[in-house]
Design a protein around this motif. Structure first.
Motif, PDB file in Angstrom:
ATOM      1  N   GLY A  52       0.795  -1.219   0.000  1.00  0.00           N
ATOM      2  CA  GLY A  52       0.000   0.000   0.000  1.00  0.00           C
ATOM      3  C   GLY A  52       0.825   1.265   0.000  1.00  0.00           C
ATOM      4  O   GLY A  52       0.276   2.356  -0.039  1.00  0.00           O
ATOM      5  N   ILE A  53       2.170   1.120   0.073  1.00  0.00           N
ATOM      6  CA  ILE A  53       3.011   2.307   0.214  1.00  0.00           C
ATOM      7  C   ILE A  53       3.569   2.697  -1.150  1.00  0.00           C
ATOM      8  O   ILE A  53       4.111   1.853  -1.855  1.00  0.00           O
ATOM      9  CB  ILE A  53       4.159   2.027   1.205  1.00  0.00           C
ATOM     10  N   PRO A  54       3.414   3.959  -1.534  1.00  0.00           N
ATOM     11  CA  PRO A  54       3.990   4.377  -2.806  1.00  0.00           C
ATOM     12  C   PRO A  54       5.481   4.658  -2.681  1.00  0.00           C
ATOM     13  O   PRO A  54       6.006   4.752  -1.570  1.00  0.00           O
ATOM     14  CB  PRO A  54       3.216   5.666  -3.114  1.00  0.00           C
ATOM     15  N   GLY A  55       6.163   4.740  -3.807  1.00  0.00           N
ATOM     16  CA  GLY A  55       7.571   5.131  -3.790  1.00  0.00           C
ATOM     17  C   GLY A  55       8.497   4.020  -4.222  1.00  0.00           C
ATOM     18  O   GLY A  55       8.061   2.952  -4.673  1.00  0.00           O
ATOM     19  N   SER A  56       9.806   4.283  -4.096  1.00  0.00           N
ATOM     20  CA  SER A  56      10.803   3.296  -4.501  1.00  0.00           C
ATOM     21  C   SER A  56      10.845   2.171  -3.481  1.00  0.00           C
ATOM     22  O   SER A  56      10.322   2.301  -2.372  1.00  0.00           O
ATOM     23  CB  SER A  56      12.180   3.946  -4.579  1.00  0.00           C
ATOM     24  N   TYR A  57      11.481   1.065  -3.870  1.00  0.00           N
ATOM     25  CA  TYR A  57      11.527  -0.098  -2.995  1.00  0.00           C
ATOM     26  C   TYR A  57      12.107   0.268  -1.635  1.00  0.00           C
ATOM     27  O   TYR A  57      11.572  -0.074  -0.591  1.00  0.00           O
ATOM     28  CB  TYR A  57      12.359  -1.197  -3.644  1.00  0.00           C
ATOM     29  N   ARG A  58      13.219   1.018  -1.675  1.00  0.00           N
ATOM     30  CA  ARG A  58      13.901   1.378  -0.435  1.00  0.00           C
ATOM     31  C   ARG A  58      13.004   2.211   0.484  1.00  0.00           C
ATOM     32  O   ARG A  58      12.876   1.924   1.677  1.00  0.00           O
ATOM     33  CB  ARG A  58      15.168   2.151  -0.801  1.00  0.00           C
ATOM     34  N   GLU A  59      12.346   3.184  -0.115  1.00  0.00           N
ATOM     35  CA  GLU A  59      11.434   4.028   0.675  1.00  0.00           C
ATOM     36  C   GLU A  59      10.327   3.195   1.298  1.00  0.00           C
ATOM     37  O   GLU A  59       9.938   3.386   2.450  1.00  0.00           O
ATOM     38  CB  GLU A  59      10.776   5.094  -0.227  1.00  0.00           C
ATOM     39  N   ARG A  60       9.819   2.255   0.490  1.00  0.00           N
ATOM     40  CA  ARG A  60       8.700   1.452   0.985  1.00  0.00           C
ATOM     41  C   ARG A  60       9.142   0.589   2.155  1.00  0.00           C
ATOM     42  O   ARG A  60       8.416   0.466   3.150  1.00  0.00           O
ATOM     43  CB  ARG A  60       8.135   0.604  -0.148  1.00  0.00           C
ATOM     44  N   VAL A  61      10.346  -0.013   2.058  1.00  0.00           N
ATOM     45  CA  VAL A  61      10.824  -0.840   3.162  1.00  0.00           C
ATOM     46  C   VAL A  61      10.955   0.002   4.426  1.00  0.00           C
ATOM     47  O   VAL A  61      10.488  -0.386   5.505  1.00  0.00           O
ATOM     48  CB  VAL A  61      12.178  -1.487   2.811  1.00  0.00           C
ATOM     49  N   VAL A  62      11.556   1.174   4.271  1.00  0.00           N
ATOM     50  CA  VAL A  62      11.785   2.030   5.437  1.00  0.00           C
ATOM     51  C   VAL A  62      10.463   2.413   6.081  1.00  0.00           C
ATOM     52  O   VAL A  62      10.270   2.278   7.297  1.00  0.00           O
ATOM     53  CB  VAL A  62      12.570   3.297   5.016  1.00  0.00           C
ATOM     54  N   ARG A  63       9.515   2.827   5.237  1.00  0.00           N
ATOM     55  CA  ARG A  63       8.238   3.266   5.768  1.00  0.00           C
ATOM     56  C   ARG A  63       7.464   2.095   6.398  1.00  0.00           C
ATOM     57  O   ARG A  63       6.833   2.261   7.446  1.00  0.00           O
ATOM     58  CB  ARG A  63       7.411   3.913   4.661  1.00  0.00           C
ATOM     59  N   ALA A  64       7.551   0.920   5.776  1.00  0.00           N
ATOM     60  CA  ALA A  64       6.857  -0.254   6.318  1.00  0.00           C
ATOM     61  C   ALA A  64       7.401  -0.577   7.711  1.00  0.00           C
ATOM     62  O   ALA A  64       6.651  -0.844   8.642  1.00  0.00           O
ATOM     63  CB  ALA A  64       7.032  -1.446   5.385  1.00  0.00           C
ATOM     64  N   LEU A  74      -2.707   2.468   7.073  1.00  0.00           N
ATOM     65  CA  LEU A  74      -2.025   3.760   7.171  1.00  0.00           C
ATOM     66  C   LEU A  74      -0.986   3.951   6.077  1.00  0.00           C
ATOM     67  O   LEU A  74      -0.538   5.059   5.822  1.00  0.00           O
ATOM     68  CB  LEU A  74      -1.347   3.892   8.543  1.00  0.00           C
ATOM     69  N   GLY A  75      -0.604   2.831   5.436  1.00  0.00           N
ATOM     70  CA  GLY A  75       0.462   2.861   4.425  1.00  0.00           C
ATOM     71  C   GLY A  75       0.348   3.979   3.425  1.00  0.00           C
ATOM     72  O   GLY A  75       1.285   4.767   3.254  1.00  0.00           O
ATOM     73  N   PRO A  76      -0.766   4.122   2.729  1.00  0.00           N
ATOM     74  CA  PRO A  76      -0.864   5.153   1.696  1.00  0.00           C
ATOM     75  C   PRO A  76      -0.994   6.563   2.265  1.00  0.00           C
ATOM     76  O   PRO A  76      -1.050   7.513   1.498  1.00  0.00           O
ATOM     77  CB  PRO A  76      -2.146   4.784   0.929  1.00  0.00           C
ATOM     78  N   GLY A  77      -1.084   6.716   3.595  1.00  0.00           N
ATOM     79  CA  GLY A  77      -1.219   8.040   4.194  1.00  0.00           C
ATOM     80  C   GLY A  77      -2.605   8.621   4.041  1.00  0.00           C
ATOM     81  O   GLY A  77      -2.790   9.695   3.473  1.00  0.00           O
ATOM     82  N   PRO A  78      -3.633   7.915   4.535  1.00  0.00           N
ATOM     83  CA  PRO A  78      -5.011   8.382   4.331  1.00  0.00           C
ATOM     84  C   PRO A  78      -5.379   9.529   5.271  1.00  0.00           C
ATOM     85  O   PRO A  78      -4.722   9.748   6.280  1.00  0.00           O
ATOM     86  CB  PRO A  78      -5.837   7.139   4.671  1.00  0.00           C
ATOM     87  N   GLU A  79      -6.439  10.221   4.898  1.00  0.00           N
ATOM     88  CA  GLU A  79      -7.003  11.241   5.767  1.00  0.00           C
ATOM     89  C   GLU A  79      -8.170  10.669   6.553  1.00  0.00           C
ATOM     90  O   GLU A  79      -8.412  11.008   7.690  1.00  0.00           O
ATOM     91  CB  GLU A  79      -7.541  12.391   4.908  1.00  0.00           C
ATOM     92  N   LEU A  80      -8.917   9.797   5.862  1.00  0.00           N
ATOM     93  CA  LEU A  80     -10.113   9.210   6.470  1.00  0.00           C
ATOM     94  C   LEU A  80      -9.862   7.713   6.707  1.00  0.00           C
ATOM     95  O   LEU A  80      -9.380   7.004   5.815  1.00  0.00           O
ATOM     96  CB  LEU A  80     -11.308   9.376   5.524  1.00  0.00           C
ATOM     97  N   LEU A  81     -10.148   7.258   7.909  1.00  0.00           N
ATOM     98  CA  LEU A  81     -10.027   5.833   8.200  1.00  0.00           C
ATOM     99  C   LEU A  81     -11.397   5.338   8.643  1.00  0.00           C
ATOM    100  O   LEU A  81     -11.955   5.829   9.624  1.00  0.00           O
ATOM    101  CB  LEU A  81      -8.986   5.604   9.291  1.00  0.00           C
ATOM    102  N   VAL A  82     -11.934   4.387   7.885  1.00  0.00           N
ATOM    103  CA  VAL A  82     -13.195   3.766   8.276  1.00  0.00           C
ATOM    104  C   VAL A  82     -12.858   2.534   9.100  1.00  0.00           C
ATOM    105  O   VAL A  82     -12.116   1.664   8.648  1.00  0.00           O
ATOM    106  CB  VAL A  82     -14.033   3.368   7.035  1.00  0.00           C
ATOM    107  N   CYS A  83     -13.334   2.465  10.318  1.00  0.00           N
ATOM    108  CA  CYS A  83     -13.043   1.330  11.190  1.00  0.00           C
ATOM    109  C   CYS A  83     -14.335   0.542  11.348  1.00  0.00           C
ATOM    110  O   CYS A  83     -15.274   1.013  11.991  1.00  0.00           O
ATOM    111  CB  CYS A  83     -12.553   1.803  12.546  1.00  0.00           C
ATOM    112  N   ASP A  84     -14.372  -0.625  10.725  1.00  0.00           N
ATOM    113  CA  ASP A  84     -15.597  -1.422  10.709  1.00  0.00           C
ATOM    114  C   ASP A  84     -15.528  -2.466  11.818  1.00  0.00           C
ATOM    115  O   ASP A  84     -14.964  -3.532  11.633  1.00  0.00           O
ATOM    116  CB  ASP A  84     -15.756  -2.062   9.329  1.00  0.00           C
TER     117      ASP A  84
END
Lengths: 307, 341, 324
Positions: free
Chosen positions: A116-128, A163-173
């Motif tokens: 769910g995280i955008p960006g390069s592989y390295r960025e995604r690993v770090v953010r994950a 949270l990966g994509p950096g949402p503004e709205l989170l629906v919690c079901d």
């Protein structure tokens, strides 16, 4: 207060086939008008089958509405194609009830997060990895499979993924319904923390009024596809006006309410059980009306006097 | 690969053994030319229906030979196929006896028939090794084709639904209503009888897999249909992943624990199907061997069965292979489930 | 007077693969007639297995190691399966979480309740008894002819309660009877059970994960953790002044105890797995009041006020000074 999302006359009808091949119309959402304010938590309560979960999915356009419009930041999402919609999806995410079913059992925590995280592989690993720590998991969990986690940990993982994509709205079901009390407390705290850190807006769907009371700024009560009452949390908990909201609040305090059972086919959705029904209630559905600022009720005979 | 093996061995010992046996079988099929003492079509007319040659270490004088040897074969009665060992002629078994290409053999005019010979005096052992190429590959190729078709058509049909789904599923139903065996016979009959072995082989595989994909596609469609509603698919859609990625990463892999097992279990069907065709004289044609057509000679000929029971060894091979695939299939079912990792 | 149910020193272990895994240890409680004991704990605390051990409906790998169960003065421990069948239904009624799973979809409600009657009565008497029972649980006479799928979850649960009580047992075991129901229905079912208990002088063993519900509903409360009773006593004492750190923390986890914006004082960590329980007191890794000896020794039950508490804070006073 700034509006983040809005449902305008949204209806969802399921056409089902009964065993004899006849088509049955099930109205899961009956022309819903609801607004979510930026940075606030809106709690949506109702019993099973009230359509609260469908509302969450329709809002994110995971399920297409039958009619009506969905606005997000002022843009109408209803007309967008699935491809166009994909560009919008990073702004709103969902956390489901059952973390055993909402995570693909074949992918590791790291893979699930990085998807769910955008960006390069390295960025995604770090953010994950950051997200893992953020939700209270450890670095080593990166390579573990969902079934190696406990229920609470899986729900943390599901939250991190959302949270990966950096949402503004989170629906919690119903995110804590399958969890034990001590784990529910941890997850509720996590929601509080995340809301502050990421300035999130929540739509918190639950059948548990006590959980909703704890988290929500406003509460919307649903019954059989209809919104019956919307208002600030304290108001709903203390001076609810719709008989069904009152029954819900009483039940949360373990006070049994007298339930009627009349065979009513038309009229108000709650007419069969309502202690106060009168002729008008058996003829048409009362519209959701503002009876006080920021307090709407769908009842011809609202109880008490809110204002 | 190593982790896969560890899991398989931990979950099911029979499946592990089956995998080893299958590996050896496929290896021998690959190395058939090298391992067999004779070319498969080589006929020793004078030695038809000769029993398996015995391998000796101690000769008639009681002397021990480090290198195993075979005796020469004397024809006692050519009409009744009686043979006797000639203790005066002694042929040690050598590596590369007949040129560079064959590892095993004896110097001519000595003969070595490890599993005896057939009616035309051809070495059954060599023929089994070559026949394995047909019988073992037919299942793999057939299954790959039907797997690919089933996965794509079933996946697309289930995920997109709607009219496309209706059309594809009617097609599947039509194919499934064909009496497949007669279809096979009819199609075979519509081709010239004298096409080459390779063409025939391909034809059989393709016909069988074109029938086989339908049931698989139907099952995969059903699984995709229910997986599509799973919350993890919904969650992935909400993340904005592409349809292609959702199908290939989140939906199809979750059908694997079923499909891989189903596939393993359907391989024997191809092997047996080929032998049934051969039995009717419609399979792989002589002189090229397959386990099926080797067996077909025995059927309906009781005299051969009593006179030369070694002619049934291809049947034993089919039995072992089919059993191995069944054991492997059962083991894979366990291994493919991520909860067992 | 003998209590209706007496459970003494119950210990249960699972025997699978390599070594036996202890599930329950030293579980002891009593219930007298007309009294409700709530057995509270999170999932995996062993509360359901405790109930199942009483009626000996255990999974095949489970074995009772020690302990005695006495019902109305009769020991159940040594009874054969045949004799137990007689006890279940006749002397003990059972109600479970998922009512639809315990009703056979192809028979009518009335049929199934009638079938549960163990005494030999004429058809007419049986019918009358069922009708009377239906009325008692708040169902209509017409529901006799209904099939389970025609009833809502709450009505199904009512039917199951009717079935459990049709033989006038002296003990009712209710295992999370309202967990799968909607809140409004759940509260009605609870109040129904409460009325029936009073009326028939039943002893009720009420199993629940919801400590707030147990507080509202039960006379006495027993809190379980990792297969042990950690605290047992009158509900008001246990809920209002919990002594065991686990009970205290669990009550602190209730979201309704907090004002908006406040953080919940949550218990860190997760419920331990029975196969590798921590040494000493099984709660010590999550405990905010642990002492050095909690790592090594497991405490016994110590009396505090009107309750019993399994914690070194309240006994063996050698090392009561709080450590880290």
């Amino acid at each position: 207060m700034e509006t983040l999302w809005q449902l305008n006359q949204v209806t969802k009808v399921y056409q089902l086939q009964d065993p004899f091949g006849r088509t049955v119309r099930v109205e899961a959402l009956a022309s819903i008008n609801l607004t979510g304010h930026r940075g606030q938590t809106l709690g949506l309560v109702g019993e099973s089958g009230s359509g609260k979960s469908t509302l969450g999915k329709v809002l994110l356009r995971l399920v297409p509405p039958t009619s009506g419009q969905i606005f997000f930041r002022g843009t109408d999402l209803t007309g967008l194609s699935e491809t166009r919609l994909r560009l919008w999806r990073k702004n709103f995410q969902i956390v489901f009830q059952d973390p055993y079913r909402s995570l693909n059992p074949r992918l590791t925590a790291g893979d699930l997060l990085m998807e769910g995280i955008p960006g390069s592989y390295r960025e995604r690993v770090v953010r994950a990895r950051d997200l893992l720590l953020k939700v209270g998991l450890s670095r080593e969990d990166f390579y573990r499979l969902p079934h190696q986690f406990s229920g609470g940990q899986r729900q943390r993982l599901a939250i991190a993924r959302a949270l990966g994509p950096g949402p503004e709205l989170l629906v919690c079901d119903e995110p804590t319904s399958n969890l034990d009390l001590s784990i529910q407390a941890q997850i509720l705290n996590l929601f509080l923390e995340l809301k502050q850190d990421y300035a999130l807006t929540y739509l918190f769907i639950s059948h548990n009024l006590k959980v909703v009371e704890f988290l929500a700024d406003r509460i919307a009560v649903m019954y059989r596809g209809h919104l019956v009452e919307v208002g600030p949390t304290a108001l709903i908990m203390k001076k609810a006006c719709h008989p069904y909201s009152r029954a819900l609040v009483a039940s949360a305090r373990y006070q049994p309410t007298r339930m009627f059972a009349r065979p009513v086919r038309a009229g108000c959705c709650y007419a069969s059980f309502c202690p106060r029904g009168q002729s008008q209630c058996y003829q048409q559905q009362p519209p959701l009306q503002e009876i006080a600022p920021d307090h709407q009720v769908a009842c011809f005979l609202p109880e008490g006097n809110a204002s | 690969m190593r982790r896969f093996w560890q899991r398989l061995w931990k979950k099911s010992k029979p499946a592990g053994v089956a995998l080893i046996v299958l590996f050896l079988l496929y290896a021998t099929a690959l190395l058939a030319n090298f391992l067999s003492p004779y070319p498969y079509e080589r006929q020793f007319r004078e030695y038809s229906l000769c029993p398996p040659t015995r391998i000796h270490f101690i000769d008639s004088q009681g002397r021990f030979h480090l290198r195993p040897f075979v005796y020469g074969i004397t024809v006692v009665n050519p009409a009744f196929k009686r043979y006797r060992e000639d203790h005066t002629r002694l042929y040690p078994i050598k590596f590369f006896a007949e040129g560079r290409r064959r590892i095993l053999g004896v110097e001519p005019p000595g003969k070595i028939f490890l599993l005896g010979t057939d009616l035309h005096g051809r070495d059954i052992f060599s023929r089994i090794l070559h026949g394995a190429r047909i019988s073992l590959s037919i299942g793999l190729i057939g299954v790959s084709i039907s797997f690919l078709l089933g996965l794509i058509i079933g996946g697309v049909s289930g995920y997109f639904g709607g009219r496309l789904d209706t059309v594809l599923m009617r097609l599947v139903e039509i194919i499934m209503t064909f009496p497949s065996f007669y279809l096979l016979l009819a199609l075979r009959a519509s081709f010239k009888p004298n096409i080459s072995s390779l063409q025939l082989y391909l034809l059989i595989v393709i016909i069988m897999s074109l029938i086989g994909w339908a049931s698989l596609a139907r099952i995969i469609r059903g699984m995709v249909l229910s997986l599509k509603e799973e919350e993890f698919v919904m969650a992935s859609r909400s993340l904005g992943l592409s349809t292609f990625r959702i199908i290939t990463r989140h939906i199809l892999p979750n059908t694997f624990s079923y499909t891989v097992t189903a596939l393993t279990l359907s391989i024997p069907g191809y092997i047996l199907g080929e032998s049934t065709l051969s039995l009717l004289g419609l399979g792989i044609q002589e002189p090229y061997p397959s386990w099926g057509n080797m067996l077909s000679i025995c059927v309906g000929n009781l005299r051969i069965l009593t006179l030369a029971p070694w002619m049934l060894t291809p049947g034993l091979c089919i039995f072992v292979t089919v059993m191995c695939f069944n054991f492997l299939g059962d083991g894979l079912r366990e291994v493919m489930d991520p909860r067992n990792w | 007077m003998e209590k209706t149910l007496v459970v003494k020193n119950l210990a249960l272990a699972f025997h699978q693969e390599r070594r036996p895994v202890t599930i329950l240890a030293g579980v002891e409680f009593e219930i007298s007639s007309g009294e409700t004991l709530a057995l509270v704990g999170e999932s995996g605390s062993g509360k359901t297995l405790t109930a199942l051990s009483i009626v000996k409906l255990l999974p095949p790998q489970a074995r009772l190691e020690t302990g005695e169960v006495r019902l109305n003065g009769q020991s159940l421990t040594s009874l054969s399966e045949r004799e137990m069948e007689n006890i279940r239904g006749r002397q003990v009624g059972l109600v479970f979480q998922e009512p639809s799973a315990y009703l056979n979809p192809v028979f009518t409600i009335g049929n199934q309740i009638e079938e549960a009657i163990k005494s030999s009565l004429s058809r007419k008497e049986k019918k009358e008894r069922v009708a009377q029972m239906l009325a008692e649980v708040g169902l209509d006479e017409k529901h006799y002819w209904h099939y389970p799928h025609q009833l809502s979850g709450g009505m199904q649960q009512r039917a199951l309660i009717a079935m459990a009580l049709i033989n006038h047992p002296s003990l009712l075991i209710a295992d999370e009877p309202t967990t799968s129901l909607d809140v409004t229905t759940a509260v009605q079912i609870i109040s129904l059970i409460k009325t029936l208990i009073k009326k028939h002088h039943l002893a009720l063993l009420f199993i629940s994960h919801d400590i707030a519900l147990a507080h509202y509903f039960a006379d006495r409360m027993a809190v379980m953790y990792a297969g042990r009773l950690v605290e047992i006593g009158p509900t008001r004492t246990v809920f209002n002044s919990p002594r065991h750190p686990y009970t205290e923390s669990l009550i602190a986890c209730l979201p309704e105890k907090y004002k908006p914006g406040e953080k919940i004082r949550a218990i860190p960590g997760t419920v331990p797995d029975f196969a590798n329980l921590p040494s000493g007191c099984p709660f010590h890794p999550r405990c905010h009041r642990r002492m050095e000896r909690c790592f090594r020794e497991e405490p016994e039950m110590f009396p505090v006020a009107s309750a019993l508490v399994r914690c070194f804070l309240y006994g063996n006073s050698v090392a009561t000074e709080p450590g880290n």
